[in-house]
Design a protein around this motif. Structure first.
Motif, short mmCIF file in Angstrom:
data_model
loop_
_atom_site.label_atom_id
_atom_site.label_comp_id
_atom_site.label_asym_id
_atom_site.label_seq_id
_atom_site.Cartn_x
_atom_site.Cartn_y
_atom_site.Cartn_z
N ARG A 1 -16.88 -62.31 -17.39
CA ARG A 1 -16.42 -63.11 -16.25
C ARG A 1 -15.11 -62.57 -15.68
NH1 ARG A 1 -17.50 -68.95 -19.11
NH2 ARG A 1 -19.70 -69.20 -18.52
N ARG A 2 -14.18 -62.27 -16.58
CA ARG A 2 -12.87 -61.80 -16.09
C ARG A 2 -13.01 -60.47 -15.35
NH1 ARG A 2 -7.18 -60.85 -19.47
NH2 ARG A 2 -6.18 -59.61 -17.82
N CYS A 3 -13.83 -59.57 -15.91
CA CYS A 3 -14.01 -58.27 -15.26
C CYS A 3 -14.63 -58.44 -13.88
CB CYS A 3 -14.88 -57.36 -16.13
SG CYS A 3 -14.99 -55.67 -15.52
N TRP A 4 -15.56 -59.35 -13.76
CA TRP A 4 -16.16 -59.59 -12.44
C TRP A 4 -15.16 -60.22 -11.47
CZ3 TRP A 4 -19.86 -58.09 -9.42
CH2 TRP A 4 -20.13 -58.82 -8.27
N GLU A 5 -14.42 -61.22 -11.95
CA GLU A 5 -13.48 -61.91 -11.08
C GLU A 5 -12.38 -60.97 -10.58
OE1 GLU A 5 -12.20 -65.05 -13.61
OE2 GLU A 5 -14.06 -66.22 -13.37
N GLU A 6 -11.93 -60.06 -11.42
CA GLU A 6 -10.84 -59.17 -11.05
C GLU A 6 -11.29 -57.91 -10.32
OE1 GLU A 6 -8.49 -58.25 -14.50
OE2 GLU A 6 -7.77 -60.32 -14.72
N GLN B 1 -15.04 -57.34 -9.36
CA GLN B 1 -16.42 -57.38 -8.87
C GLN B 1 -17.23 -56.25 -9.53
OE1 GLN B 1 -13.74 -57.84 -6.37
NE2 GLN B 1 -14.11 -59.84 -7.31
N LEU C 1 -22.99 -65.29 -13.75
CA LEU C 1 -22.91 -64.25 -12.73
C LEU C 1 -24.31 -63.92 -12.20
CD1 LEU C 1 -20.39 -61.94 -14.63
CD2 LEU C 1 -19.87 -63.67 -12.88
#
Length: 432
Positions: free
Chosen positions: A328-333, A335, A378
Motif C-alpha cells: 500500500r505504501r509503495c503504491w501511495e507514494e 503508484q 489495490l
C-alpha cells in the motif's frame, strides 16, 4: 574449474557434470572448488557492462573455455535473453524514500527464475546436442518442501539416478546459482555512487528468500570481492531468519500459507551451500550438521559458524500484514505495484533506516499475484500475456497428494525411457 560436494564425499566433476546433476551422490550440493577473486580494476571495468555482458563475464569464470568456447558461451547467453521484454533484461526503478527496486521479472513467466533458467536451458541444449539425448519434465502439485523429499530420494539411489540420467532444474542445480550472481554485480553498479574513491563504496542488497538460491549467489558475489552488505528477508516461514539471528536451524510446526507463497518453505536447502562457504569448505562439518538435520530437523550451529553467518547476513521476517502495508505504501507514494515477495524486501526498507545505498531485489511482477493486490485494496494491472493464459490448455503429469511421489517418479521415468528407446533406439533420455 571443478565442482565438489558440500559434504566432501564425492569426487570432483566439471561444469557439465554439475549441470547434469541435482544432489551430489553423497547428498550434498555441488559448489566450485575455488571462488574467483576480483580486484578493484576488474570491478571498475565491469561497472559499465550491461546485464548480459556481466552474465557472460561471470559464467566465463566458472565454465572453462575448453568445455564451452567463449564465442559459443556468448551466443548461448544472447539466445537465452532474446525473449525478454525489457531492452536491458533487468531494470532498476528508483522510487521515493531511497527505495531502489531491481526488477528481475521481465522474462516470459514474469519471474526472476526466467533469468537463470533461460541460460541453464541453453547450456543443457548445448551439451544435449552433443549427447543426442532429450529432456523430459515432470510437474508436482505441492509446496517446495514436499516436492524436494522425493527428489532427494531419487538422487540418493545413485544407481537409478545414473542409469536414467536424472537431473534437477530447481536451485539445487549449480547453473541456476551461477547466473544469479550477476544480479548482485548489476545491482551494485547501478546503485554505487562512484567507483573512483580510494575505498569502494558499500551497497546493501535486500533479498526475498525461499529456498535460498538467490541469497547463496549473493554470498558468492560477496566472497568474490563485491563490496555488498546482504540482508535475507523471509515471510512467516522464518527458519533462515532464526538461523541468522540465533543459530537455530530447525523446523517450525509446519509450513504457513502466506501472501508470498513462493517463499513458503521450511527446508531451505541452499543454506547448506552458505554454511559450506563460511566454514572454509569443511565438508566433514557440513555432512555432520546436515545429517543431524535430516534426522532430527533441528540443528544448533557451532558458535564460530553462527558468528560468521550473522556477520555475513542481516535478516528480517515479515507477516502478511507487513506485506500488505508495504504494498500500500509503495503504491501511495509511487503508484508502483509490488508483488508480495518484493513487498517483503520493501517492508525491510521502510522499517530499517539506512546510511548507504540500498537495493531491493524484486523476484516477480505484481501481475502474477492478483489476490494479494486485491487484499491490499489495490487494483491489479494484468498484462495481456497473463490474461491469455486462462484460455490455454493445461498439460502436465500430476503428482497428487497422498501418492508415493518417489515411486510415481520412478515409474514415470522408466516409462518415458522405454518410450524413447522404442522410438529412437538411443540411450536413456535426461529426466527430472
Amino acid at each position: 574449474m571443478e565442482y565438489i560436494s558440500t559434504r566432501g564425499g564425492t569426487g570432483a566433476v566439471d561444469f557439465e557434470g554439475a549441470l547434469f546433476s541435482g544432489y551430489a551422490p553423497d547428498g550434498g550440493l555441488f559448489m566450485p572448488q575455488r571462488i574467483p577473486s576480483l580486484d578493484r580494476d576488474t570491478l571498475r571495468r565491469w561497472s559499465s557492462l550491461s546485464y548480459p555482458e556481466l552474465v557472460k563475464e561471470l559464467c566465463s569464470l566458472f565454465v572453462p573455455a575448453e568445455l564451452v568456447p567463449r564465442n559459443a558461451l556468448s551466443e548461448l547467453i544472447d539466445k537465452a535473453f532474446s525473449r525478454f521484454r525489457h531492452k536491458n533484461i533487468v531494470h532498476l526503478s528508483r522510487l521515493k524514500d531511497g527505495l531502489n527496486i531491481l526488477e528481475l521479472w521481465h522474462g516470459v513467466t514474469y519471474a526472476f527464475k526466467d533469468l537463470s533458467l533461460s541460460c541453464t536451458g541453453q547450456f543443457l541444449q548445448y551439451f544435449l546436442e552433443k549427447r543426442q539425448k532429450h529432456v523430459n519434465i515432470l510437474v508436482a502439485h505441492g509446496n517446495s518442501d514436499e516436492i524436494d523429499e522425493p527428489i532427494k530420494e531419487l538422487f540418493a539411489d545413485v544407481d537409478f539416478a545414473g542409469k536414467y540420467n536424472v537431473m534437477s532444474l530447481n536451485s539445487v542445480n549449480w547453473s541456476r546459482i551461477m547466473v544469479q550472481i550477476a544480479h548482485y554485480f548489476y545491482a551494485y553498479f547501478q546503485c554505487a555512487p562512484s567507483l573512483d574513491t580510494t575505498q569502494l563504496p558499500m551497497v546493501e542488497i535486500v533479498v526475498p528468500t525461499g529456498g535460498g538460491g538467490n541469497i547463496t549467489a549473493g554470498c558468492i558475489a560477496q566472497k568474490m570481492g563485491l563490496p555488498i552488505r546482504l540482508v535475507t528477508v523471509v515471510n512467516s516461514n522464518d527458519i533462515i531468519h532464526r538461523t541468522v539471528q540465533q543459530g537455530d536451524f530447525s523446523l517450525a510446526q509446519g509450513v504457513k500459507a502466506t501472501l508470498a507463497s513462493a517463499m513458503d518453505i521450511q527446508e531451505p536447502y541452499n543454506v547448506e551451500r552458505i554454511l559450506w562457504l563460511l566454514s572454509g569448505s569443511d565438508g566433514r562439518l557440513i555432512k555432520t550438521l546436515m545429517e543431524q538435520f535430516n534426522i532430527s530437523k533441528r540443528v544448533k550451529l557451532p558458535e564460530d559458524l553462527h558468528r560468521k553467518l550473522s556477520e555475513t547476513l542481516g535478516s528480517c521476517s515479515a507477516s502478511d500484514q507487513d506485506i500488505v502495508g508495504a504494498m500500500r505504501r509503495c503504491w501511495e507514494e509511487n503508484q508502483y505495484l509490488l508483488c508480495p515477495h518484493s513487498a517483503v524486501a520493501a517492508h525491510y526498507h521502510y522499517s530499517q533506516p539506512h546510511s548507504i545505498p540500498r537495493c531491493c531485489l524484486a523476484p516477480a511482477s505484481a501481475a502474477k499475484f492478483q489476490d494479494a493486490i486485491l487484499r491490499a485494496g489495490l487494483a491489479p494491472q494484468i498484462p495481456p500475456e497473463i490474461s491469455a493464459l486462462t484460455a490455454m490448455e493445461t498439460r502436465s503429469t500430476p503428482l497428487a497428494r497422498g501418492q508415493d511421489w518417489a515411486q510415481v517418479l520412478r515409474g514415470r521415468i522408466e516409462a518415458v525411457t522405454q518410450h524413447w528407446e522404442a522410438q529412437v533406439g538411443h540411450s536413456a533420455p535426461q529426466g527430472r
